[in-house]
Design a protein around this motif. Structure first.
Motif, PDB file in Angstrom:
ATOM      1  N   ALA A  23       3.078  11.262   2.011  1.00 56.41           N
ATOM      2  CA  ALA A  23       1.747  10.856   2.077  1.00 56.41           C
ATOM      3  C   ALA A  23       1.495  10.100   0.663  1.00 56.41           C
ATOM      4  O   ALA A  23       0.944   8.903   0.669  1.00 56.41           O
ATOM      5  CB  ALA A  23       0.786  11.991   2.082  1.00 56.41           C
ATOM      6  N   ALA A  24       1.984  10.416  -0.359  1.00 54.58           N
ATOM      7  CA  ALA A  24       1.611   9.659  -1.848  1.00 54.58           C
ATOM      8  C   ALA A  24       2.493   8.611  -1.670  1.00 54.58           C
ATOM      9  O   ALA A  24       1.703   7.498  -2.333  1.00 54.58           O
ATOM     10  CB  ALA A  24       1.968  10.817  -2.897  1.00 54.58           C
ATOM     11  N   ALA A  25       3.703   8.619  -1.362  1.00 55.26           N
ATOM     12  CA  ALA A  25       4.638   7.297  -1.890  1.00 55.26           C
ATOM     13  C   ALA A  25       4.236   6.305  -0.818  1.00 55.26           C
ATOM     14  O   ALA A  25       4.701   5.186  -1.015  1.00 55.26           O
ATOM     15  CB  ALA A  25       5.928   7.775  -1.524  1.00 55.26           C
ATOM     16  N   ASN A  26       3.525   6.437   0.350  1.00 53.13           N
ATOM     17  CA  ASN A  26       3.367   5.442   1.228  1.00 53.13           C
ATOM     18  C   ASN A  26       1.792   5.203   1.525  1.00 53.13           C
ATOM     19  O   ASN A  26       1.170   5.119   2.614  1.00 53.13           O
ATOM     20  CB  ASN A  26       3.966   5.849   2.473  1.00 53.13           C
ATOM     21  CG  ASN A  26       5.295   5.773   2.448  1.00 53.13           C
ATOM     22  OD1 ASN A  26       6.399   4.917   2.708  1.00 53.13           O
ATOM     23  ND2 ASN A  26       5.817   7.175   2.520  1.00 53.13           N
ATOM     24  N   PHE A  27       0.915   5.285   0.404  1.00 47.07           N
ATOM     25  CA  PHE A  27      -0.605   5.243   0.654  1.00 47.07           C
ATOM     26  C   PHE A  27      -0.704   3.711   1.049  1.00 47.07           C
ATOM     27  O   PHE A  27      -0.077   2.674   0.760  1.00 47.07           O
ATOM     28  CB  PHE A  27      -0.935   5.251  -0.964  1.00 47.07           C
ATOM     29  CG  PHE A  27      -2.771   4.800  -0.849  1.00 47.07           C
ATOM     30  CD1 PHE A  27      -3.366   5.804  -0.533  1.00 47.07           C
ATOM     31  CD2 PHE A  27      -3.017   3.583  -1.323  1.00 47.07           C
ATOM     32  CE1 PHE A  27      -4.729   5.766  -0.548  1.00 47.07           C
ATOM     33  CE2 PHE A  27      -4.250   3.556  -0.993  1.00 47.07           C
ATOM     34  CZ  PHE A  27      -5.456   4.343  -0.901  1.00 47.07           C
ATOM     35  N   ASP A  28      -1.390   3.517   2.154  1.00 50.28           N
ATOM     36  CA  ASP A  28      -1.830   2.312   2.775  1.00 50.28           C
ATOM     37  C   ASP A  28      -2.808   1.304   2.143  1.00 50.28           C
ATOM     38  O   ASP A  28      -3.873   1.633   2.475  1.00 50.28           O
ATOM     39  CB  ASP A  28      -2.004   2.568   4.273  1.00 50.28           C
ATOM     40  CG  ASP A  28      -2.251   1.267   5.244  1.00 50.28           C
ATOM     41  OD1 ASP A  28      -1.682   0.211   4.515  1.00 50.28           O
ATOM     42  OD2 ASP A  28      -2.670   1.378   6.178  1.00 50.28           O
ATOM     43  N   THR A  29      -2.470   0.408   1.482  1.00 48.98           N
ATOM     44  CA  THR A  29      -3.552  -0.604   0.637  1.00 48.98           C
ATOM     45  C   THR A  29      -3.963  -1.526   1.804  1.00 48.98           C
ATOM     46  O   THR A  29      -4.827  -2.186   1.505  1.00 48.98           O
ATOM     47  CB  THR A  29      -2.873  -1.427  -0.435  1.00 48.98           C
ATOM     48  OG1 THR A  29      -1.502  -2.139   0.161  1.00 48.98           O
ATOM     49  CG2 THR A  29      -2.409  -0.309  -1.692  1.00 48.98           C
ATOM     50  N   GLY A  30      -3.163  -1.602   3.165  1.00 49.49           N
ATOM     51  CA  GLY A  30      -3.667  -2.705   4.061  1.00 49.49           C
ATOM     52  C   GLY A  30      -4.839  -2.095   4.611  1.00 49.49           C
ATOM     53  O   GLY A  30      -5.414  -3.167   5.525  1.00 49.49           O
ATOM     54  N   SER A  31      -5.452  -1.079   4.509  1.00 43.68           N
ATOM     55  CA  SER A  31      -6.810  -0.657   5.197  1.00 43.68           C
ATOM     56  C   SER A  31      -7.942  -0.737   4.122  1.00 43.68           C
ATOM     57  O   SER A  31      -9.086  -0.491   4.486  1.00 43.68           O
ATOM     58  CB  SER A  31      -6.689   0.612   5.802  1.00 43.68           C
ATOM     59  OG  SER A  31      -5.625   0.952   6.762  1.00 43.68           O
ATOM     60  N   ILE A  32      -7.669  -1.056   3.043  1.00 39.79           N
ATOM     61  CA  ILE A  32      -8.835  -1.224   2.137  1.00 39.79           C
ATOM     62  C   ILE A  32      -9.652  -2.362   2.380  1.00 39.79           C
ATOM     63  O   ILE A  32     -11.012  -2.370   2.529  1.00 39.79           O
ATOM     64  CB  ILE A  32      -8.084  -1.477   0.515  1.00 39.79           C
ATOM     65  CG1 ILE A  32      -7.413  -0.626  -0.027  1.00 39.79           C
ATOM     66  CG2 ILE A  32      -9.504  -1.955  -0.296  1.00 39.79           C
ATOM     67  CD1 ILE A  32      -6.548  -1.018  -1.137  1.00 39.79           C
ATOM     68  N   GLY A  33      -9.325  -3.395   3.096  1.00 41.05           N
ATOM     69  CA  GLY A  33     -10.289  -4.385   3.310  1.00 41.05           C
ATOM     70  C   GLY A  33     -11.219  -3.924   4.704  1.00 41.05           C
ATOM     71  O   GLY A  33     -12.386  -4.097   4.671  1.00 41.05           O
ATOM     72  N   LEU A  34     -10.462  -3.279   5.491  1.00 46.47           N
ATOM     73  CA  LEU A  34     -11.258  -2.619   6.675  1.00 46.47           C
ATOM     74  C   LEU A  34     -12.282  -1.666   6.193  1.00 46.47           C
ATOM     75  O   LEU A  34     -13.321  -1.492   6.748  1.00 46.47           O
ATOM     76  CB  LEU A  34     -10.428  -1.860   7.501  1.00 46.47           C
ATOM     77  CG  LEU A  34     -10.845  -1.074   8.786  1.00 46.47           C
ATOM     78  CD1 LEU A  34     -11.763  -2.201   9.742  1.00 46.47           C
ATOM     79  CD2 LEU A  34      -9.960  -0.510   9.717  1.00 46.47           C
ATOM     80  N   PHE A  35     -11.763  -0.886   5.098  1.00 41.40           N
ATOM     81  CA  PHE A  35     -12.888   0.074   4.795  1.00 41.40           C
ATOM     82  C   PHE A  35     -14.115  -0.494   3.809  1.00 41.40           C
ATOM     83  O   PHE A  35     -15.300  -0.212   4.111  1.00 41.40           O
ATOM     84  CB  PHE A  35     -12.441   1.112   3.537  1.00 41.40           C
ATOM     85  CG  PHE A  35     -13.115   2.198   2.954  1.00 41.40           C
ATOM     86  CD1 PHE A  35     -13.509   3.178   3.510  1.00 41.40           C
ATOM     87  CD2 PHE A  35     -13.967   1.898   1.766  1.00 41.40           C
ATOM     88  CE1 PHE A  35     -14.373   4.212   2.992  1.00 41.40           C
ATOM     89  CE2 PHE A  35     -14.581   2.734   0.961  1.00 41.40           C
ATOM     90  CZ  PHE A  35     -14.889   3.828   1.920  1.00 41.40           C
ATOM     91  N   LEU A  36     -13.811  -1.368   3.110  1.00 43.69           N
ATOM     92  CA  LEU A  36     -14.973  -2.097   2.462  1.00 43.69           C
ATOM     93  C   LEU A  36     -15.797  -3.094   3.597  1.00 43.69           C
ATOM     94  O   LEU A  36     -16.818  -3.020   3.275  1.00 43.69           O
ATOM     95  CB  LEU A  36     -14.310  -3.296   1.399  1.00 43.69           C
ATOM     96  CG  LEU A  36     -13.512  -2.624   0.251  1.00 43.69           C
ATOM     97  CD1 LEU A  36     -12.950  -3.609  -0.630  1.00 43.69           C
ATOM     98  CD2 LEU A  36     -14.413  -1.900  -0.585  1.00 43.69           C
ATOM     99  N   GLY A  37     -14.922  -3.661   4.430  1.00 43.03           N
ATOM    100  CA  GLY A  37     -15.742  -4.211   5.553  1.00 43.03           C
ATOM    101  C   GLY A  37     -16.618  -3.370   6.341  1.00 43.03           C
ATOM    102  O   GLY A  37     -17.861  -3.727   6.734  1.00 43.03           O
ATOM    103  N   GLY A  38     -16.151  -2.319   6.612  1.00 40.28           N
ATOM    104  CA  GLY A  38     -17.060  -1.137   7.373  1.00 40.28           C
ATOM    105  C   GLY A  38     -18.061  -0.629   6.553  1.00 40.28           C
ATOM    106  O   GLY A  38     -19.361  -0.520   6.843  1.00 40.28           O
ATOM    107  N   LEU A  39     -17.825  -0.458   5.147  1.00 40.98           N
ATOM    108  CA  LEU A  39     -18.844  -0.023   4.028  1.00 40.98           C
ATOM    109  C   LEU A  39     -19.974  -1.089   4.198  1.00 40.98           C
ATOM    110  O   LEU A  39     -21.255  -0.732   4.032  1.00 40.98           O
ATOM    111  CB  LEU A  39     -18.239   0.011   2.896  1.00 40.98           C
ATOM    112  CG  LEU A  39     -19.405   0.459   1.667  1.00 40.98           C
ATOM    113  CD1 LEU A  39     -19.932   1.757   2.161  1.00 40.98           C
ATOM    114  CD2 LEU A  39     -18.792   0.590   0.535  1.00 40.98           C
ATOM    115  N   ALA A  40     -19.807  -2.338   4.074  1.00 36.37           N
ATOM    116  CA  ALA A  40     -20.574  -3.524   3.886  1.00 36.37           C
ATOM    117  C   ALA A  40     -21.684  -3.353   5.234  1.00 36.37           C
ATOM    118  O   ALA A  40     -22.646  -3.715   5.113  1.00 36.37           O
ATOM    119  CB  ALA A  40     -19.971  -4.709   3.776  1.00 36.37           C
TER     120      ALA A  40
END
Length: 259
Positions: free
Chosen positions: A110-127
Motif C-alpha cells: 500500500a505504501a510503496a504503490n501510492f497512486d498519484t494518478g488519482s490526485i487530479g480526480l480528487f481535486l476535480g471532485g473537490l472543486a
C-alpha cells in the motif's frame, strides 16, 4: 511512529517520481478526470432536456456525483494499486520479494504503490463539490461532521473491497474480471437511492454499502440524511477489517506461481 515515517517516505518517493515525469503526471490526471466527467455531464444533459430524478435538483445530484468522485479517488490513492500489484507478483512468482521485507506485506504494498494518478480526480471532485454546494447550500456544522464520518466510511468500504479482491488472487490467480462486478455495484452510489427498487436500496445500503460512497455523505451535507443511514457505517468498517484480515490470512497459502 516507524510505520508513519516509512509511509511518509514512500509518499515523498511517489511525488518525486511524478515530478520526474511531469507531463505524464499532468496528462494522466487530466485524462482520468475527463473520463470521470461522463456521468456529471450526462446529468446536466438529462436536466437540460426537461427530465430529472424525482425530488432532486440538478445541483443536488451533481453534489452526490462529486462526492462519489472524491471518495473513489481517495480509495484509489490508498488501496487502488494493491489488487494489481498483488496479482502481478503472484502471477510472476515474485511475491517472495515482498515477504522478505521487514514490514507487513500489506502495508509495504500500500505504501510503496501510492497512486498519484488519482490526485487530479480528487481535486476535480473537490472543486465540483464546492461549486455544487454553493448552489444548494449545506446544513451547518452538524451536516459537515456527518459528511466527514460517512465520507471516510465510503472510502473504507472501497478499500475493503480492494483488499478482498486482492486476497482472492492468492487462490484464484486469474481473477481480473472480478473487479468489474464490484465496480458495477459501486455505481449505485452515484445516484439518489430512492430511484432504485427496494432490493437495490438494501443491497447498496447494508450488504455492499455503495450508497456510503456518494449518496449518504452528500445527503448529510444537504440536511436530507435519514438518520437510519448511519447504520451503513458498521458494514463499511466491517468490510475494511475483513479485507485486512482475509488478505493477511491468504498470504499463508501462497506457494509461488499458480497460487
Amino acid at each position: 511512529m516507524r510505520y508513519i515515517k516509512i509511509y511518509l517516505a514512500c509518499l515523498h518517493t511517489a511525488f518525486s517520481r511524478a515530478a520526474a515525469y511531469r507531463l505524464d503526471f499532468v496528462l494522466g490526471n487530466f485524462i482520468t478526470l475527463l473520463s470521470n466527467m461522463i456521468f456529471p455531464l450526462a446529468t446536466v444533459i438529462i436536466y437540460a432536456n426537461g427530465a430529472k430524478f424525482p425530488g432532486w435538483t440538478m445541483w443536488e445530484v451533481l453534489l452526490i456525483q462529486s462526492v462519489f468522485s472524491m471518495s473513489n479517488a481517495m480509495a484509489s490513492m490508498i488501496s487502488g494499486s494493491i489488487l494489481w500489484v498483488t496479482m502481478d507478483h503472484i502471477q510472476s512468482g515474485s511475491f517472495e520479494t515482498v515477504l522478505l521485507k521487514p514490514l507487513s506485506p500489506l502495508f509495504y504494498i500500500a505504501a510503496a504503490n501510492f497512486d498519484t494518478g488519482s490526485i487530479g480526480l480528487f481535486l476535480g471532485g473537490l472543486a465540483m463539490t464546492v461549486i455544487s454546494a454553493s448552489f444548494t447550500g449545506i446544513c451547518g456544522t452538524g451536516g459537515i461532521l456527518l459528511f466527514l464520518l460517512l465520507f471516510v466510511s465510503g472510502a473504507a468500504v472501497m478499500c475493503g473491497l480492494d483488499l478482498i479482491m486482492a486476497a482472492i488472487s492468492f487462490k484464484w490467480v486469474g481473477n481480473s474480471r472480478i473487479p468489474e462486478i464490484f465496480d458495477s455495484i459501486k455505481e449505485f452510489g452515484k445516484y439518489p437511492i430512492g430511484i432504485f427498487p427496494r432490493g437495490i436500496q438494501v443491497l447498496s445500503s447494508l450488504i455492499i454499502p455503495a450508497a456510503a460512497v456518494g449518496f449518504f455523505p452528500a445527503s448529510a451535507l444537504l440536511g436530507r440524511l435519514d438518520i437510519r443511514a448511519l447504520i451503513s457505517v458498521l458494514p463499511c468498517i466491517l468490510f475494511l477489517l475483513f479485507g485486512v484480515w482475509i488478505y493477511n490470512r491468504m498470504i499463508k497459502i501462497y506457494e509461488g506461481v499458480g497460487g
